[in-house]
Design an enzyme around this catalytic site. Structure first.
Site, PDB file in Angstrom:
ATOM      1  N   ASP A 116      -6.614  -1.345   5.202  1.00  0.00           N
ATOM      2  CA  ASP A 116      -6.122  -2.399   4.320  1.00  0.00           C
ATOM      3  C   ASP A 116      -6.482  -3.791   4.842  1.00  0.00           C
ATOM      4  O   ASP A 116      -6.002  -4.797   4.314  1.00  0.00           O
ATOM      5  CB  ASP A 116      -4.596  -2.310   4.177  1.00  0.00           C
ATOM      6  N   LYS A 125      -9.207  -3.234  -2.533  1.00  0.00           N
ATOM      7  CA  LYS A 125      -7.803  -3.638  -2.573  1.00  0.00           C
ATOM      8  C   LYS A 125      -7.648  -5.152  -2.524  1.00  0.00           C
ATOM      9  O   LYS A 125      -6.724  -5.707  -3.111  1.00  0.00           O
ATOM     10  CB  LYS A 125      -7.026  -2.987  -1.420  1.00  0.00           C
ATOM     11  N   ASP A 163       0.876  -1.164   0.000  1.00  0.00           N
ATOM     12  CA  ASP A 163       0.000   0.000   0.000  1.00  0.00           C
ATOM     13  C   ASP A 163       0.919   1.221   0.000  1.00  0.00           C
ATOM     14  O   ASP A 163       1.981   1.198   0.633  1.00  0.00           O
ATOM     15  CB  ASP A 163      -0.877  -0.002   1.251  1.00  0.00           C
ATOM     16  N   LYS A 164       0.538   2.273  -0.727  1.00  0.00           N
ATOM     17  CA  LYS A 164       1.445   3.419  -0.857  1.00  0.00           C
ATOM     18  C   LYS A 164       1.484   4.281   0.399  1.00  0.00           C
ATOM     19  O   LYS A 164       2.517   4.427   1.047  1.00  0.00           O
ATOM     20  CB  LYS A 164       1.047   4.289  -2.060  1.00  0.00           C
ATOM     21  N   THR A 165       0.346   4.849   0.749  1.00  0.00           N
ATOM     22  CA  THR A 165       0.299   5.858   1.799  1.00  0.00           C
ATOM     23  C   THR A 165       0.550   5.245   3.175  1.00  0.00           C
ATOM     24  O   THR A 165      -0.139   4.322   3.597  1.00  0.00           O
ATOM     25  CB  THR A 165      -1.061   6.576   1.793  1.00  0.00           C
ATOM     26  N   ASP A 197      -1.336  -0.682   6.374  1.00  0.00           N
ATOM     27  CA  ASP A 197      -1.341  -0.078   7.711  1.00  0.00           C
ATOM     28  C   ASP A 197      -2.224  -0.833   8.692  1.00  0.00           C
ATOM     29  O   ASP A 197      -2.320  -0.454   9.851  1.00  0.00           O
ATOM     30  CB  ASP A 197      -1.762   1.392   7.646  1.00  0.00           C
ATOM     31  N   THR A 225      -2.885   1.872  -4.455  1.00  0.00           N
ATOM     32  CA  THR A 225      -3.189   3.132  -3.782  1.00  0.00           C
ATOM     33  C   THR A 225      -4.518   3.686  -4.260  1.00  0.00           C
ATOM     34  O   THR A 225      -4.975   3.361  -5.366  1.00  0.00           O
ATOM     35  CB  THR A 225      -2.071   4.175  -4.032  1.00  0.00           C
ATOM     36  N   GLY A 226      -5.106   4.512  -3.441  1.00  0.00           N
ATOM     37  CA  GLY A 226      -6.333   5.189  -3.834  1.00  0.00           C
ATOM     38  C   GLY A 226      -6.058   6.508  -4.522  1.00  0.00           C
ATOM     39  O   GLY A 226      -6.982   7.167  -5.011  1.00  0.00           O
TER      40      GLY A 226
END
Length: 715
Positions: free
Chosen positions: A604, A581, A403-405, A600, A553-554
């Site tokens: 997720d 996701k 996941d990006k953030t 996180d 990512t969103g």
């Protein structure tokens, strides 16, 4: 420990740390105390004989009621008694060509000492075997009990009734080796569990609660949310809270793994169990007892210790079947030799030899030792393994989905780029911008201030420009800060380089801020979710391991592609809602790939649960993550490389040990039964016992070699 005669009232808290009480005990004065499992008395059995703990009631647990000290003491006493049994064994004296002086009663030395060794050293295995049989789960202890009982019974029979060779020295050394092996195993298990003990020790026994402005010492169990506590220099923080007064550097390494002291001031949160630096702090209690971060980590560690891998279950199952194989092989050998017309004494000797040689001590150590050592390595490396099956699956991971953030990025708004106008120093651009933003609470202002650090200049007459930006006076100059719309309204033309850079940053999804000095462009500041400094390293290391890396990512595709390009990630899923996701995980799994998902642990959760291996990052304070099998305490994505490498090394050691352990039994049992007797090869019991000991030592040493594992992504 909790006594069966003492009832623990529902909701009772531990007197030491405030967690739910699980054990009760009486002190020397007869006063009842309630504590959690982490603060229970160490040796309750000696104080309260006949009472059984909750652990002892787990009848099918092979080490129920056992301790390191018990195996240690029995080993040393058995060793002392075994030495004369070995020295006066006629078979060994003949084999090695030596003799010792006899004395009246020396012929009875082996039977007497052998009997004591059987009942003193062997009783541990006999009791545990009885527990396994009652639970209808015969395993390691059952087979050990069968072996030593057969050896002792046969030896007594040959002493008083039958003709044949006594097995007293083989019996003594067999029990001695078993005690040594289980002592080693208990030490390893204890070492793996010491992480839990050390975590429990992090909390102080008392806290200083401020009452009418005066500090008063109270037990942790008396703390309530909202209480104000005084934390003196060098003291441990007793529970999770928020700083109301003071500033200090806190050592959080014991909880988060972060080696550097973390500077904290008013408004920052602190974690119970961490160590205060030189400052005096006043904190407000936010969480107590089982709701705290440390309690959550302790639950995860305890859960990890209960979790078994597939290989561990395989070893347990192998011992279960080996019990029946040994019994049937012994019966089969007896029937075969009787049918061949062998003497009764020889038939009994072969039957007993099969049972003794089949003793699975090496098999019993093969996996537990490796698991214990790998668990300790993982904990020391900042990994909490909640599910050993997922940890074992990590060895086969060929796709890591980030996941990006908050995972590859910090999840915090920050200044990513500074683009000063021609002949304008970057330091001047940042300094003047920060001076005007100093009093603003806007996220953009906070990001600029964080990047600037200390502010050398002060702004006056600061005012907000509704919907446009902010203006202030620095010295004789008017400084205006705002978005791209600001320069359009004022008809200001940026130089070509800045115009191009603005378009590039906006296309990448960054927020662009323009700074003007007396209506002349000072330059641009680009703000974005900052990429973690270690993210590029982990992507590179995973590629070297032959693992594909993908990102979900969103965020908009342009933003996602910018991050992916900088990190070297080729597979990108952008504009994906949190609830979708897990579909991306399913898509990656369609070709048979084993997916490790890193997120996180909150939004997720579905994807973490869907993945073959779910890893939650950001567990320093948020440890109540149920969707992930592995938790990264230090929030460092580079630990993903550790997971894969440690999982591969652990599995390799498990398989090596199982091969050594089972290989011994595959060869030794048929030879002991006499399948090659026609070629003149029959395995003597003493030689089989020697091979068994060697197999056990090899397994133990090989497991210890796991400690030498070195991770490729060094920090």
């Amino acid at each position: 420990m909790a006594h069966e005669s003492i009832t623990i009232p529902t909701g009772t808290k531990c007197e030491k740390c405030g967690m739910l009480a699980t054990h009760a005990f009486c002190d020397a004065q007869g006063i009842t105390h309630f504590v959690c499992e982490h603060h229970q008395p160490i040796e309750p059995a000696a104080t309260h004989p006949g009472k059984h703990t909750s652990h002892e009631r787990e009848s099918h647990n092979k080490h129920s009621g056992h301790s390191v000290n018990m195996f240690r003491d029995r080993f040393w006493i058995t060793l002392i008694l075994t030495i004369p049994v070995i020295l006066y064994a006629e078979s060994l004296q003949t084999l090695l060509g030596f003799s010792l002086p006899t004395f009246p009663g020396s012929d009875w030395l082996a039977p007497i000492l052998g009997t004591f060794i059987f009942f003193y050293g062997g009783i541990v295995f006999l009791r545990s075997a009885w527990g396994e049989l009652k639970a209808r789960q015969p395993g390691m202890m059952t087979l050990i009990a069968i072996a030593i009982t057969a050896a002792y019974t046969y030896s007594i029979a040959t002493t008083f009734i039958l003709e044949g060779s006594e097995f007293y020295w083989e019996l003594s050394t067999l029990i001695l080796v078993m005690l040594l092996g289980h002592w080693i195993e208990m030490q390893s298990v204890s070492a793996a569990g010491s992480a839990l003990d050390e975590l429990a020790k992090l909390l102080p026994d008392t806290a200083e609660r401020l009452e009418n402005g005066e500090p008063k010492k109270v037990l942790l169990s008396e703390l309530r949310v909202g209480d104000r506590l005084l934390i003196r220099p060098g003291a441990k923080v007793p529970t999770d809270g928020r700083i109301l007064e003071g500033e200090s550097n806190l050592n959080e390494s014991m909880v988060t793994g972060e080696s550097k002291p973390v500077k904290k001031g008013v408004g920052n949160e602190v974690i119970g169990g961490t160590l205060n630096g030189n400052g005096v702090l006043t904190i407000e209690v936010l969480k107590v007892g089982e709701a705290t971060a440390l309690a959550g980590i302790m639950r995860l560690v305890a859960e990890a210790q209960r979790s078994k891998s597939r290989t561990q279950l395989l070893a347990d199952r192998a011992a279960f079947y080996l019990t029946f194989i040994a019994i049937f092989a012994s019966i089969g050998a007896s029937i075969g030799w009787l049918a061949a017309g062998a003497a009764t004494a020889f038939v009994l000797e072969r039957a007993v030899s099969v049972l003794v040689i089949a003793c699975p001590h090496a098999l019993g150590l093969a996996v537990p030792l490796v698991v214990s050592i790998s668990s300790r390595i993982a904990t020391q490396g900042g990994l909490l393994i909640r599910d050993r099956k997922q940890f074992e699956a990590a060895r086969n991971v060929n796709v890591v989905l980030f996941d990006k953030t908050g995972t590859l990025t910090t999840g915090q708004f920050g200044v990513s780029d500074i683009w000063p106008a021609a002949k304008v120093p970057a330091t001047e651009l940042l300094e003047l911008t920060a001076a005007v933003e100093a009093t603003s609470e806007h996220p953009i202002a906070q990001a600029i201030l964080k990047r600037a650090g200390s502010i050398g200049k002060k702004a006056t007459n600061v005012e907000a420009l509704a919907g446009r930006g902010i203006r202030g006076q620095v010295g004789q100059a008017e400084i205006i800060i705002g978005g791209p719309q600001l320069i359009k309204e004022r008809g200001i033309q940026l130089e070509a380089t800045l115009q191009q850079q603005m378009k590039t940053d906006q296309a990448a999804g960054k927020t662009v801020v323009v700074a003007l000095k007396n209506n002349q462009p000072l330059g641009l500041l680009a703000l974005a979710d900052l990429i973690r400094p270690e993210s590029k390293s982990v992507v590179s290391s995973l590629h070297k391991l032959g693992v594909r890396v993908a990102m979900v990512t969103g965020d908009a595709n342009d933003v996602a592609q910018t991050v992916a390009k900088e990190l070297g990630i080729k597979e990108v899923f952008a504009e994906v809602l949190p609830e979708h996701k897990d579909q991306k995980v399913r898509e990656l799994q369609k070709d048979g790939s084993t997916i490790l998902m890193v997120g996180d642990g909150v939004n997720d959760a579905p994807a973490l649960a869907r993945a073959n291996v779910g890893v939650a990052i950001g567990a320093g304070t948020d440890v109540a993550i149920e969707s992930a099998g592995i938790i990264l305490i230090k929030s460092d994505p580079r630990d993903i490389v550790k997971i894969i490498e440690l999982a591969r090394a652990t599995y390799r050691k498990m398989i090596e040990n199982l091969i050594w352990a089972t290989g011994y039994n595959v060869i030794a049992i048929p030879l002991a039964a006499g399948v090659l007797a026609g070629q003149g090869i029959i395995l003597p019991l003493w030689l089989g016992a020697l091979f068994m000991s060697a197999s056990t030592v090899i397994v133990a040493i090989n497991a210890q070699l796991l400690r030498r594992v070195r991770f490729s992504d060094n920090k």
